[in-house]
Write an enzyme that holds these catalytic residues in place. Sequence first.
Site, PDB file in Angstrom:
ATOM      1  N   GLU A 104      33.881  36.086  51.248  1.00 49.92           N
ATOM      2  CA  GLU A 104      32.706  36.098  52.125  1.00 49.92           C
ATOM      3  C   GLU A 104      32.348  34.729  52.678  1.00 49.92           C
ATOM      4  O   GLU A 104      31.440  34.607  53.497  1.00 49.92           O
ATOM      5  CB  GLU A 104      31.509  36.672  51.362  1.00 49.92           C
ATOM      6  CG  GLU A 104      31.613  38.157  51.052  1.00 49.92           C
ATOM      7  CD  GLU A 104      31.646  39.003  52.309  1.00 49.92           C
ATOM      8  OE1 GLU A 104      30.989  38.634  53.300  1.00 49.92           O
ATOM      9  OE2 GLU A 104      32.354  40.026  52.314  1.00 49.92           O
ATOM     10  N   GLU A 135      46.550  37.999  31.518  1.00 51.48           N
ATOM     11  CA  GLU A 135      45.503  37.037  31.163  1.00 51.48           C
ATOM     12  C   GLU A 135      45.900  36.139  29.989  1.00 51.48           C
ATOM     13  O   GLU A 135      45.226  35.142  29.707  1.00 51.48           O
ATOM     14  CB  GLU A 135      44.194  37.770  30.820  1.00 51.48           C
ATOM     15  CG  GLU A 135      44.223  38.525  29.518  1.00 51.48           C
ATOM     16  CD  GLU A 135      44.736  39.947  29.660  1.00 51.48           C
ATOM     17  OE1 GLU A 135      44.470  40.751  28.751  1.00 51.48           O
ATOM     18  OE2 GLU A 135      45.402  40.259  30.669  1.00 51.48           O
TER      19      GLU A 135
END
Length: 223
Positions: A104, A135
């Site tokens: 954004e 991870e």
Amino acid sequence: FYSDCMTPKNTNGNSGKNPKDTNATTTEDLPPANLYVDRMRAPQALKAMLTNQAHALIALEIALPAIDAAADAAYQRLKKSESGRLIYVGAGTSARIGVQDGAELLPTFNWPHHRTGFVIAGGEAALLRAVENAEDSADSGSKQIANLAVGQNDVVIGLTASGSTVFTIAALTAAQQFGAVTIGVANNPNTALLNAVSYPILLATGAEIIAGSARLQAGTAQK
């Protein structure tokens, strides 16, 4: 369940919850027995989940000095050049929150696309589908930082609720070695991520209403 990770290390910005406080509740702790949502009727469960989300705002208010210090450090570094990047690092839910925020920057703030980067455990495919053991790869985290040629003009933000995600810690450690400003956001105190970065932010949201489901209030606070 899946558990996933801006004050200088004096921790003065986290006066309500000390990052070294081993008595603080964590995202993995069980809620009180009277808050087991699987034993509630739907209206009560929904109210309990909403109430639990309020802890995110409390944690953020406590961490405001830490966030301010990190934001100022990021601004000071990024304004020095026209090439410095804001790079988000994460695994699982935390990676998705970082991507959501970073994506954004261009439409909302006109931040140049080439000055935004992402380091994601398991790569872009992991944003839509879990990648097993991604991870836990320190090698992948440090290599992705190296491949992006992270340097002294960059700011790298790592997010992990647990504060112990191996991929994220390795990536931030590498970024620190390359001279970037490093910021770490974690929801558990006294964790490796908070010790690995220049600007740690503890968002001490405590136990989730569904134990270990860090996409709930911990995720809300990270966003």
